[in-house]
Design a protein around this motif. Structure first.
Motif, short mmCIF file in Angstrom:
data_model
loop_
_atom_site.label_atom_id
_atom_site.label_comp_id
_atom_site.label_asym_id
_atom_site.label_seq_id
_atom_site.Cartn_x
_atom_site.Cartn_y
_atom_site.Cartn_z
N UNK A 220 0.81 -1.22 0.00
CA UNK A 220 0.00 0.00 0.00
C UNK A 220 0.84 1.27 0.00
N UNK A 221 1.97 1.27 0.71
CA UNK A 221 2.84 2.45 0.72
C UNK A 221 3.27 2.84 -0.68
N UNK A 222 3.66 1.85 -1.48
CA UNK A 222 4.18 2.12 -2.82
C UNK A 222 3.07 2.23 -3.87
N UNK A 223 1.97 1.52 -3.66
CA UNK A 223 0.88 1.51 -4.65
C UNK A 223 0.25 2.89 -4.83
N UNK A 224 0.37 3.73 -3.81
CA UNK A 224 -0.22 5.07 -3.91
C UNK A 224 0.33 5.85 -5.10
N UNK A 225 1.56 5.52 -5.53
CA UNK A 225 2.11 6.18 -6.71
C UNK A 225 1.25 5.93 -7.94
N UNK A 226 0.76 4.71 -8.09
CA UNK A 226 -0.07 4.36 -9.24
C UNK A 226 -1.37 5.15 -9.23
N UNK A 227 -1.98 5.25 -8.06
CA UNK A 227 -3.29 5.90 -7.96
C UNK A 227 -3.18 7.42 -8.10
N UNK A 228 -2.02 7.97 -7.79
CA UNK A 228 -1.83 9.41 -8.02
C UNK A 228 -1.95 9.76 -9.49
N UNK A 229 -1.41 8.90 -10.35
CA UNK A 229 -1.52 9.14 -11.79
C UNK A 229 -2.97 8.97 -12.26
N UNK A 230 -3.67 7.97 -11.72
CA UNK A 230 -5.08 7.77 -12.07
C UNK A 230 -5.90 8.99 -11.67
N UNK A 231 -5.65 9.52 -10.46
CA UNK A 231 -6.37 10.71 -10.00
C UNK A 231 -6.14 11.89 -10.92
N UNK A 232 -4.92 12.06 -11.39
CA UNK A 232 -4.62 13.15 -12.32
C UNK A 232 -5.36 12.97 -13.65
N UNK A 233 -5.44 11.73 -14.12
CA UNK A 233 -6.04 11.47 -15.43
C UNK A 233 -7.54 11.71 -15.46
N UNK A 234 -8.21 11.63 -14.29
CA UNK A 234 -9.67 11.84 -14.26
C UNK A 234 -10.04 13.20 -13.65
#
Length: 427
Positions: A220-234
């Motif tokens: 979970x600590x590292x996975x947040x990087x992936x979701x930051x990009x998703x948040x930007x894209x939407x």
């Protein structure tokens, strides 16, 4: 202070503004710092700021005061700034009274000190040579918003934040592990201590990483990087600018059908009843089983997209205008626990802490693994060093193998561990 806020609005209207808005934020915290295994210092920190936004002849002006407010000067400054700007559509929430009682419980400094001492004692009992640090604080925040339309919103909360850091030097080998938590009404460091001790156990031996295109397990600590990009894209603003690769993908499958992502502003400890424009926040189904359902926006961006605000207009700072930002991005978990995820890796690595920036809007990233582990035949073999992971977030999220059920908060992102393919590991 609400009386003075109303006086600011009345004065702004009297001096020629057609509409006005006052946003006020006040924070009081009592942090306790530990360094080199000992209590270092206690502090009391207070901040207070007021932002006045007005429109004169349709032109916006924004002025900010910190601490005590001199109403006449603040209004004059905002009006002067409005004369430098072009006219714009005025976006203000309609009349409503929305007052929320304080949530959370105050924790005295003595309790914070005791919790810090006990946690560090537990860590050093297991690893006497380790050097520990920490920060424990209880913070009270009050936010309110008034405008000339008759809006009055107020929200107050008390939160407890704590983190622990452990540094272990073995010859020329440096190992740093950091873990923390935010809560509403309790402080319990046992879980944080347990996590750090588990990571230390995994990192006792250094091993060479598997390299090439192999499965990567993000905690979970590292996975947040992936979701930051998703948040930007939407983000509606990015979509409106046609900068998002998903700008024209609404209703289409954009990532693995194993992924469902929502916004849930009522999930503790990061609850938020209204945004910085006074719009009520709401549950948003953003991506359902890989299909892009909707974008999020503030009032201005929502109208530009032909939609209403989704209640996501937040100020990056007092002196800036609201812009779209998410509240509590929630990634729905899978069914397997962390150990079961590891057992499914025949040859791979685990990424837990990273150095360097994450991915940008293009999705491309290249990260150095600060804390990670090698996996062979379903077992952790030791810590990996001098390892880099490169890839593209959008492609990786199409190649998700499995999600864990170990959801945890990383700031305001609630995510499980995730195994993905399609990434390159370089040793």
């Amino acid at each position: 202070m609400t009386k003075q806020a109303q006086e600011l609005i009345d004065l702004a209207l009297k001096m020629g503004a057609s509409q006005a808005e006052v946003y006020h934020s006040r924070s009081l915290s009592h942090p306790v710092f530990f360094e080199a295994n000992r209590l270092k210092q206690l502090e009391s920190s207070q901040s207070e700021g007021t932002a006045l936004r007005l429109w004169k002849k349709g032109c916006p002006g924004l002025a900010v005061a910190y601490g005590e407010v001199e109403s006449q000067k603040l209004v004059e400054k905002a009006i002067a700034l409005s004369e430098l700007n072009s006219p714009e559509t005025i976006e203000l929430s309609d009349s409503r009274t929305d007052i929320h009682p304080n949530i959370g419980e105050f924790v005295p400094v003595e309790t914070l000190i005791e919790a810090g001492k006990n946690a560090i004692s537990q860590l050093r009992e297991a690893y006497p040579e380790a050097i520990c640090s920490g920060e424990f604080s209880c913070e009270e925040d009050v936010t309110y918003l008034l405008n000339s339309q008759g809006l009055y919103c107020e929200y107050s909360e008390t939160s407890i934040n704590y983190y622990l850091g452990l540094e272990w030097v073995r010859g020329e080998d440096f190992l740093g592990i950091y873990e923390g938590e935010q809560t509403r009404n309790h402080i319990n460091t046992d879980g944080v201590v347990k996590e750090i001790l588990q990571r230390l156990e995994w990192a006792k031996e250094n091993v060479s990483p598997a390299t090439g295109r192999i499965p990567v397990l993000f905690t979970p600590n590292a996975a947040a990087m992936l979701w930051g990009t998703v948040a930007d894209a939407i983000n509606g603003k990015v979509v409106l600018e046609k900068s998002s690769p998903w700008s024209d993908k609404l209703g289409e499958k954009v990532i693995s059908e194993k992924l469902t992502i929502t916004q849930q502003p009522n999930r503790e400890p990061y609850t938020c009843p209204f945004d910085d424009e006074g719009t009520i926040t709401q549950h948003l189904a953003l991506i359902t089983q890989g299909k892009l359902e909707q974008f999020y926006s503030d009032r201005t961006i929502g109208h530009a997209l032909g939609k209403e605000s989704t209640g996501n207009g937040f100020r990056p700072s007092l002196g800036r205008y609201p812009t779209p930002s998410l509240v509590n991005l929630i990634v729905e978990p899978g069914t397997d626990n962390f150990n079961e995820l590891i057992q499914q890796l025949d040859r791979g690595i685990i990424v837990d802490q990273m150095l360097g920036g994450g991915a940008d809007l293009s999705g491309e990233f290249s990260i150095n693994v600060d804390l990670g582990y090698g996996v062979r035949k379903g077992k952790i073999t030791g810590r990996i060093k001098d390892t880099m992971v490169t890839g593209n977030v959008y492609n990786a999220l199409k190649e998700v193998i499995i999600l864990g059920n170990d959801c945890r908060w990383t700031e305001s992102c609630y995510t499980p561990s995730i195994i993905v393919e399609g990434l390159s590991v370089i040793g």
